[in-house]
Motif scaffolding. Structure first.
Motif, PDB file in Angstrom:
ATOM      1  N   ASP A 105       0.817  -1.212   0.000  1.00  9.11           N
ATOM      2  CA  ASP A 105       0.000   0.000   0.000  1.00  9.11           C
ATOM      3  C   ASP A 105       0.856   1.269   0.000  1.00  9.11           C
ATOM      4  O   ASP A 105       0.414   2.317  -0.466  1.00  9.11           O
ATOM      5  CB  ASP A 105      -0.929   0.030   1.213  1.00  9.11           C
ATOM      6  N   ASN A 106       2.065   1.180   0.522  1.00 11.04           N
ATOM      7  CA  ASN A 106       2.964   2.337   0.586  1.00 11.04           C
ATOM      8  C   ASN A 106       3.919   2.410  -0.598  1.00 11.04           C
ATOM      9  O   ASN A 106       4.839   3.221  -0.601  1.00 11.04           O
ATOM     10  CB  ASN A 106       3.732   2.335   1.906  1.00 11.04           C
ATOM     11  N   GLY A 107       3.724   1.558  -1.600  1.00  8.79           N
ATOM     12  CA  GLY A 107       4.495   1.664  -2.834  1.00  8.79           C
ATOM     13  C   GLY A 107       5.653   0.700  -2.982  1.00  8.79           C
ATOM     14  O   GLY A 107       6.413   0.796  -3.943  1.00  8.79           O
ATOM     15  N   MET A 108       5.808  -0.233  -2.038  1.00  8.87           N
ATOM     16  CA  MET A 108       6.881  -1.217  -2.165  1.00  8.87           C
ATOM     17  C   MET A 108       6.453  -2.305  -3.138  1.00  8.87           C
ATOM     18  O   MET A 108       5.265  -2.566  -3.310  1.00  8.87           O
ATOM     19  CB  MET A 108       7.228  -1.788  -0.793  1.00  8.87           C
ATOM     20  N   ASP A 109       7.423  -2.932  -3.788  1.00  7.07           N
ATOM     21  CA  ASP A 109       7.137  -3.909  -4.829  1.00  7.07           C
ATOM     22  C   ASP A 109       7.184  -5.355  -4.354  1.00  7.07           C
ATOM     23  O   ASP A 109       6.602  -6.233  -4.985  1.00  7.07           O
ATOM     24  CB  ASP A 109       8.158  -3.770  -5.968  1.00  7.07           C
ATOM     25  N   ASP A 110       7.912  -5.599  -3.280  1.00  4.24           N
ATOM     26  CA  ASP A 110       8.091  -6.972  -2.820  1.00  4.24           C
ATOM     27  C   ASP A 110       8.374  -6.947  -1.324  1.00  4.24           C
ATOM     28  O   ASP A 110       8.492  -5.874  -0.725  1.00  4.24           O
ATOM     29  CB  ASP A 110       9.228  -7.646  -3.591  1.00  4.24           C
ATOM     30  N   PHE A 111       8.539  -8.118  -0.731  1.00  2.00           N
ATOM     31  CA  PHE A 111       8.582  -8.271   0.714  1.00  2.00           C
ATOM     32  C   PHE A 111       9.502  -9.431   1.077  1.00  2.00           C
ATOM     33  O   PHE A 111       9.401 -10.501   0.486  1.00  2.00           O
ATOM     34  CB  PHE A 111       7.147  -8.573   1.170  1.00  2.00           C
ATOM     35  N   ILE A 112      10.410  -9.194   2.024  1.00  6.10           N
ATOM     36  CA  ILE A 112      11.244 -10.260   2.578  1.00  6.10           C
ATOM     37  C   ILE A 112      11.127 -10.180   4.094  1.00  6.10           C
ATOM     38  O   ILE A 112      11.321  -9.115   4.679  1.00  6.10           O
ATOM     39  CB  ILE A 112      12.737 -10.099   2.199  1.00  6.10           C
ATOM     40  N   ALA A 113      10.826 -11.309   4.712  1.00  6.49           N
ATOM     41  CA  ALA A 113      10.733 -11.371   6.170  1.00  6.49           C
ATOM     42  C   ALA A 113      12.124 -11.577   6.764  1.00  6.49           C
ATOM     43  O   ALA A 113      12.952 -12.296   6.214  1.00  6.49           O
ATOM     44  CB  ALA A 113       9.800 -12.503   6.594  1.00  6.49           C
ATOM     45  N   LYS A 114      12.376 -10.901   7.882  1.00  4.96           N
ATOM     46  CA  LYS A 114      13.624 -11.082   8.616  1.00  4.96           C
ATOM     47  C   LYS A 114      13.432 -12.211   9.628  1.00  4.96           C
ATOM     48  O   LYS A 114      12.344 -12.351  10.158  1.00  4.96           O
ATOM     49  CB  LYS A 114      14.006  -9.806   9.372  1.00  4.96           C
ATOM     50  N   PRO A 115      14.441 -12.957   9.944  1.00  4.43           N
ATOM     51  CA  PRO A 115      15.786 -12.856   9.398  1.00  4.43           C
ATOM     52  C   PRO A 115      15.800 -13.316   7.940  1.00  4.43           C
ATOM     53  O   PRO A 115      15.142 -14.279   7.566  1.00  4.43           O
ATOM     54  CB  PRO A 115      16.625 -13.780  10.279  1.00  4.43           C
ATOM     55  N   VAL A 116      16.546 -12.599   7.128  1.00  3.52           N
ATOM     56  CA  VAL A 116      16.589 -12.839   5.694  1.00  3.52           C
ATOM     57  C   VAL A 116      17.429 -14.080   5.396  1.00  3.52           C
ATOM     58  O   VAL A 116      18.558 -14.191   5.850  1.00  3.52           O
ATOM     59  CB  VAL A 116      17.169 -11.617   4.955  1.00  3.52           C
TER      60      VAL A 116
END
Length: 183
Positions: A105-116
Motif C-alpha cells: 500500500d505504501n508503494g513497495m514492490d516486494d517483501f522479505i521477512a527477517k531474518p533474511v
C-alpha cells in the motif's frame, strides 16, 4: 551478458542496524552487485536524489524516517523527476499478511521477512531485476508467509547444575551463509 550486467547494477541497502547492513552488503556483493548503504529513510531519500539505483532494499521500522515514508517520497520523486520505477523490496520482522499489505500500500514492490535467508534474498533480487535467475518457477503469488513454529525452550541451565546452554550455533551460521569463512 547477464553476469556482466550484474556488475553495473546498484543496490541501495536501507537498514538502521549496522550488523544487518553489513550482512546484506556482503551477501549482495557475493552475488556480483554493487551496493550502497543508508541507515534510515531520510538518508535513503537523499542518496536516491543524488544517485541511480536499480533496486532498493528497505527496512520498514527506522528512526528519523521509516521505510514507508521513505518509499512514498521516492515514488513522489520518480513522478516529479520523470525517473524510471525502481523496485523497492521491504525487509521487515513483521510477517503478518497485514504487514505485507501495508508495504504494498505504501508503494513497495516486494517483501522479505527477517531474518533474511540468503537464497530468498537472491531470488527476490533476481526476480525484481528480471535477471532470469529465478528458476524455481515460483511467482510472487505463489509465495506465502509462513509463521514459524513456536519453539519450546528448555529450562535455563543453572550455574551449579553442570549443564551447558547453547547460545550460538556456529555450524548453522556457516550453512546459512554458504560455508563462507570470510563472510
Amino acid at each position: 551478458i547477464m553476469e556482466a550486467q550484474k556488475h553495473s547494477w546498484r543496490v541501495l541497502i536501507v537498514e538502521d542496524m549496522a550488523t544487518n547492513r553489513l550482512t546484506a552488503q556482503a551477501l549482495i556483493a557475493r552475488m556480483g552487485y554493487q551496493t550502497d548503504m543508508a541507515e534510515n529513510g531520510l538518508k535513503a531519500v537523499e542518496k536516491y536524489k543524488n544517485n541511480h539505483y536499480d533496486l532498493i532494499l528497505m527496512d520498514c521500522q527506522m528512526p528519523e524516517m521509516d521505510g514507508f515514508e521513505a518509499t512514498r517520497k521516492i515514488r513522489d520523486l520518480e513522478k516529479a523527476e520523470k525517473r524510471g520505477h525502481v523496485p523497492i523490496i521491504a525487509m521487515t520482522g513483521n510477517v503478518f499478511e497485514s504487514d505485507r499489505q501495508k508495504c504494498f500500500d505504501n508503494g513497495m514492490d516486494d517483501f522479505i521477512a527477517k531474518p533474511v535467508e540468503p537464497d530468498v534474498l537472491m531470488r527476490k533480487i533476481s526476480s525484481n531485476l528480471n535477471t532470469g535467475e529465478n528458476c524455481s518457477g515460483e511467482t510472487d503469488s505463489d509465495q506465502h508467509i509462513v509463521m514459524p513454529d513456536i519453539i519450546e525452550h528448555p529450562e535455563p541451565a543453572r550455574p551449579d547444575s553442570g549443564s551447558s546452554c547453547v547460545v550460538f550455533d556456529k555450524a548453522q551460521l556457516y550453512e546459512r551463509f554458504g560455508n563462507d569463512d570470510q563472510l
